[in-house]
Design a protein around this motif. Structure first.
Motif, PDB file in Angstrom:
ATOM      1  N   CYS A   4      80.850 -64.836 -36.709  1.00 10.06           N
ATOM      2  CA  CYS A   4      81.938 -65.684 -36.953  1.00 10.06           C
ATOM      3  C   CYS A   4      81.650 -67.307 -36.780  1.00 10.06           C
ATOM      4  CB  CYS A   4      83.288 -65.393 -36.023  1.00 10.06           C
ATOM      5  SG  CYS A   4      84.671 -66.159 -36.176  1.00 10.06           S
ATOM      6  N   SER A   5      81.382 -67.805 -38.084  1.00 11.16           N
ATOM      7  CA  SER A   5      80.900 -69.255 -38.196  1.00 11.16           C
ATOM      8  C   SER A   5      82.003 -70.261 -37.770  1.00 11.16           C
ATOM      9  CB  SER A   5      80.560 -69.828 -39.421  1.00 11.16           C
ATOM     10  OG  SER A   5      81.503 -69.548 -40.340  1.00 11.16           O
ATOM     11  N   SER A   6      83.538 -69.771 -37.775  1.00 10.38           N
ATOM     12  CA  SER A   6      84.598 -70.563 -37.500  1.00 10.38           C
ATOM     13  C   SER A   6      84.957 -70.442 -35.811  1.00 10.38           C
ATOM     14  CB  SER A   6      85.765 -70.207 -38.357  1.00 10.38           C
ATOM     15  OG  SER A   6      86.284 -68.800 -38.220  1.00 10.38           O
ATOM     16  N   CYS A   7      84.286 -69.372 -35.221  1.00 10.02           N
ATOM     17  CA  CYS A   7      84.856 -69.342 -33.841  1.00 10.02           C
ATOM     18  C   CYS A   7      84.184 -70.439 -33.016  1.00 10.02           C
ATOM     19  CB  CYS A   7      84.457 -67.842 -33.355  1.00 10.02           C
ATOM     20  SG  CYS A   7      85.110 -66.489 -34.138  1.00 10.02           S
ATOM     21  N   GLU A   8      85.071 -70.664 -32.147  1.00  6.32           N
ATOM     22  CA  GLU A   8      84.576 -72.098 -31.266  1.00  6.32           C
ATOM     23  C   GLU A   8      84.271 -71.536 -29.713  1.00  6.32           C
ATOM     24  OE1 GLU A   8      86.265 -76.266 -29.754  1.00  6.32           O
ATOM     25  OE2 GLU A   8      87.045 -75.265 -31.410  1.00  6.32           O
ATOM     26  N   TYR A   9      83.154 -71.533 -29.373  1.00  4.51           N
ATOM     27  CA  TYR A   9      82.807 -71.005 -27.817  1.00  4.51           C
ATOM     28  C   TYR A   9      82.515 -72.209 -26.883  1.00  4.51           C
ATOM     29  CZ  TYR A   9      80.252 -69.059 -24.072  1.00  4.51           C
ATOM     30  OH  TYR A   9      79.777 -68.775 -23.005  1.00  4.51           O
ATOM     31  N   THR A  10      83.307 -72.083 -25.944  1.00  2.15           N
ATOM     32  CA  THR A  10      83.264 -72.968 -24.861  1.00  2.15           C
ATOM     33  C   THR A  10      82.421 -72.524 -23.540  1.00  2.15           C
ATOM     34  OG1 THR A  10      85.280 -73.991 -25.311  1.00  2.15           O
ATOM     35  CG2 THR A  10      84.680 -74.750 -23.224  1.00  2.15           C
ATOM     36  N   THR A  11      81.493 -73.424 -23.276  1.00  3.10           N
ATOM     37  CA  THR A  11      80.505 -73.058 -22.127  1.00  3.10           C
ATOM     38  C   THR A  11      81.470 -72.726 -21.022  1.00  3.10           C
ATOM     39  OG1 THR A  11      78.639 -74.160 -23.122  1.00  3.10           O
ATOM     40  CG2 THR A  11      78.498 -73.162 -20.902  1.00  3.10           C
ATOM     41  N   PRO A  12      81.308 -71.464 -20.124  1.00  2.00           N
ATOM     42  CA  PRO A  12      82.226 -71.289 -18.785  1.00  2.00           C
ATOM     43  C   PRO A  12      81.890 -72.665 -17.793  1.00  2.00           C
ATOM     44  CG  PRO A  12      81.355 -69.235 -19.736  1.00  2.00           C
ATOM     45  CD  PRO A  12      80.742 -70.415 -20.427  1.00  2.00           C
ATOM     46  N   LYS A  13      82.961 -73.143 -17.336  1.00  2.00           N
ATOM     47  CA  LYS A  13      82.717 -74.008 -16.253  1.00  2.00           C
ATOM     48  C   LYS A  13      82.731 -73.414 -15.081  1.00  2.00           C
ATOM     49  CE  LYS A  13      85.177 -77.332 -19.306  1.00  2.00           C
ATOM     50  NZ  LYS A  13      86.231 -78.280 -19.244  1.00  2.00           N
ATOM     51  N   ARG A  14      82.388 -74.233 -14.079  1.00  2.00           N
ATOM     52  CA  ARG A  14      82.418 -73.701 -12.409  1.00  2.00           C
ATOM     53  C   ARG A  14      83.532 -74.661 -11.796  1.00  2.00           C
ATOM     54  NH1 ARG A  14      78.216 -70.111 -11.406  1.00  2.00           N
ATOM     55  NH2 ARG A  14      78.728 -69.902  -9.361  1.00  2.00           N
ATOM     56  N   THR A  15      84.243 -73.950 -10.899  1.00  2.00           N
ATOM     57  CA  THR A  15      85.056 -74.787  -9.871  1.00  2.00           C
ATOM     58  C   THR A  15      84.479 -74.386  -8.520  1.00  2.00           C
ATOM     59  OG1 THR A  15      86.948 -74.774 -11.274  1.00  2.00           O
ATOM     60  CG2 THR A  15      87.304 -74.989  -9.008  1.00  2.00           C
ATOM     61  N   ALA A  16      84.445 -75.462  -7.720  1.00  2.00           N
ATOM     62  CA  ALA A  16      83.901 -75.455  -6.235  1.00  2.00           C
ATOM     63  C   ALA A  16      85.142 -75.911  -5.425  1.00  2.00           C
ATOM     64  CB  ALA A  16      82.942 -76.157  -6.146  1.00  2.00           C
ATOM     65  N   ILE A  17      85.362 -74.902  -4.449  1.00  2.00           N
ATOM     66  CA  ILE A  17      86.604 -75.334  -3.428  1.00  2.00           C
ATOM     67  C   ILE A  17      86.280 -74.799  -2.099  1.00  2.00           C
ATOM     68  CG2 ILE A  17      88.740 -74.558  -2.925  1.00  2.00           C
ATOM     69  CD1 ILE A  17      89.508 -73.653  -5.813  1.00  2.00           C
ATOM     70  N   SER A  18      86.130 -75.786  -1.228  1.00  3.78           N
ATOM     71  CA  SER A  18      86.193 -75.590   0.140  1.00  3.78           C
ATOM     72  C   SER A  18      87.382 -75.764   0.954  1.00  3.78           C
ATOM     73  CB  SER A  18      85.122 -76.765   0.569  1.00  3.78           C
ATOM     74  OG  SER A  18      83.655 -76.595   0.333  1.00  3.78           O
ATOM     75  N   VAL A  19      87.797 -74.666   1.947  1.00  6.96           N
ATOM     76  CA  VAL A  19      88.793 -74.646   2.400  1.00  6.96           C
ATOM     77  C   VAL A  19      88.524 -75.003   3.900  1.00  6.96           C
ATOM     78  CG1 VAL A  19      90.908 -73.306   3.133  1.00  6.96           C
ATOM     79  CG2 VAL A  19      90.160 -73.039   0.850  1.00  6.96           C
ATOM     80  N   LEU A  20      89.267 -75.800   4.487  1.00  8.78           N
ATOM     81  CA  LEU A  20      89.161 -76.002   5.918  1.00  8.78           C
ATOM     82  C   LEU A  20      90.435 -76.034   6.608  1.00  8.78           C
ATOM     83  CD1 LEU A  20      86.855 -79.204   5.886  1.00  8.78           C
ATOM     84  CD2 LEU A  20      86.260 -77.152   6.904  1.00  8.78           C
ATOM     85  N   ALA A  21      90.418 -75.109   7.706  1.00  9.86           N
ATOM     86  CA  ALA A  21      91.691 -74.819   8.208  1.00  9.86           C
ATOM     87  C   ALA A  21      91.564 -75.314   9.736  1.00  9.86           C
ATOM     88  CB  ALA A  21      92.062 -73.161   8.364  1.00  9.86           C
ATOM     89  N   ASP A  22      92.279 -76.343  10.115  1.00 14.46           N
ATOM     90  CA  ASP A  22      92.498 -76.769  11.596  1.00 14.46           C
ATOM     91  C   ASP A  22      93.352 -75.828  12.294  1.00 14.46           C
ATOM     92  OD1 ASP A  22      92.988 -78.143  13.909  1.00 14.46           O
ATOM     93  OD2 ASP A  22      93.181 -80.237  12.823  1.00 14.46           O
ATOM     94  N   ARG A  23      92.685 -75.307  13.468  1.00 11.67           N
ATOM     95  CA  ARG A  23      93.336 -74.068  14.100  1.00 11.67           C
ATOM     96  C   ARG A  23      93.793 -74.613  15.465  1.00 11.67           C
ATOM     97  NH1 ARG A  23      94.831 -70.685  10.194  1.00 11.67           N
ATOM     98  NH2 ARG A  23      93.042 -69.955   9.119  1.00 11.67           N
ATOM     99  N   THR A  24      94.052 -75.998  15.614  1.00 13.91           N
ATOM    100  CA  THR A  24      94.268 -76.626  17.115  1.00 13.91           C
ATOM    101  C   THR A  24      95.837 -76.747  17.481  1.00 13.91           C
ATOM    102  OG1 THR A  24      93.928 -78.907  16.330  1.00 13.91           O
ATOM    103  CG2 THR A  24      91.990 -77.905  17.137  1.00 13.91           C
ATOM    104  N   ASP A  25      96.536 -76.460  16.400  1.00  8.80           N
ATOM    105  CA  ASP A  25      97.858 -76.603  16.646  1.00  8.80           C
ATOM    106  C   ASP A  25      98.630 -75.659  15.877  1.00  8.80           C
ATOM    107  OD1 ASP A  25     100.309 -77.343  16.810  1.00  8.80           O
ATOM    108  OD2 ASP A  25     100.223 -79.525  16.966  1.00  8.80           O
ATOM    109  N   THR A  26      99.387 -75.015  16.246  1.00 13.28           N
ATOM    110  CA  THR A  26     100.118 -73.982  15.690  1.00 13.28           C
ATOM    111  C   THR A  26     101.283 -74.547  14.514  1.00 13.28           C
ATOM    112  OG1 THR A  26     101.964 -73.606  17.211  1.00 13.28           O
ATOM    113  CG2 THR A  26      99.954 -71.985  17.132  1.00 13.28           C
TER     114      THR A  26
END
Length: 224
Positions: A4-26
């Motif tokens: 399929c010459s008309s098909c457009e393919y996009t290289t997969p991207k990567r998402t990096a997520i860091s979650v930091l949870a402060d547990r010193t106060d409810t």
């Protein structure tokens, strides 16, 4: 074989997520799976990869880090298998967050800036296309770096915010953090909490002003 010459393919991207949870106060908001999902667009880009790291914040600079990943997929991959991989990833993220939120914590001190800077530095060395840190914290530092609860320190914070930012800067090594977004999630319950939080936000903005880091307060929840 038909190509399929008309098909457009996009290289997969990567998402990096860091979650930091402060547990010193409810009163500090606990992490939510939906907050993570709001940073992704899995429905529109199911082939993209995601690397998520989760760490609790307490009285020490280093706590265990947990990781959950979704590898990028080729456009030639099996759709059914990919949906199953995505489902497994989302379940793993939700399970991790639920388990950590349900644990009992007895941290009395808040070492926030060092764990945060460690995660930001790691992200600065990542080749991900999109980089985020979700920091659930009131930013009330209580460590060897700074003690916000000390009377003299609090007066300094209220009257000379810039000097507090300079103190942080003198004790930390801030790398180039361009391309990274820091989301600070906290909802003060009182006027005094609100005033102190606003001052600490100003400290963070001044501290990271020349680093290229983007700082956002709160989470923009999608309304369907």
């Amino acid at each position: 074989m038909v190509l399929c010459s008309s098909c457009e393919y996009t290289t997969p991207k990567r998402t990096a997520i860091s979650v930091l949870a402060d547990r010193t106060d409810t009163n500090i908001t606990s992490p939510k799976t939906d907050d993570v999902l709001n940073l992704l667009d899995i429905d529109a880009s199911p082939n993209d990869g995601v690397d998520l790291k989760f760490q609790n914040i307490g009285h020490v600079d280093f706590n265990p880090t947990y990781s959950v990943s979704l590898k990028p997929s080729s456009f030639l991959g099996n759709d059914y298998e990919r949906k199953s991989e995505i489902k497994g990833f989302l379940k793993a993220v939700d399970t991790l967050i639920t388990i950590e939120n349900n644990k009992l914590y007895n941290f009395r001190n808040s070492s926030i800036i060092v764990p945060l800077l460690n995660k930001l530095t790691a992200l600065s060395n990542s080749n991900a296309n999109s980089k985020h840190v979700l920091l659930y914290s009131d930013l009330f530092e209580y460590s060897d770096i700074y003690n916000v609860y000390d009377y003299k320190s609090e007066i300094q914070l209220q009257k000379h915010t810039s000097s507090v930012a300079e103190l942080f800067s003198s004790r930390l090594n801030i790398p180039d953090l361009s391309g990274i977004t820091l989301h600070i999630v906290y909802y003060p319950k009182t006027k005094s909490q609100n005033r102190l939080f606003q001052k600490m936000v100003r400290v963070y903005r001044e501290l990271f002003e020349d680093s290229g880091l983007t700082i956002k307060i709160g989470i923009d929840n999608r309304v369907l």
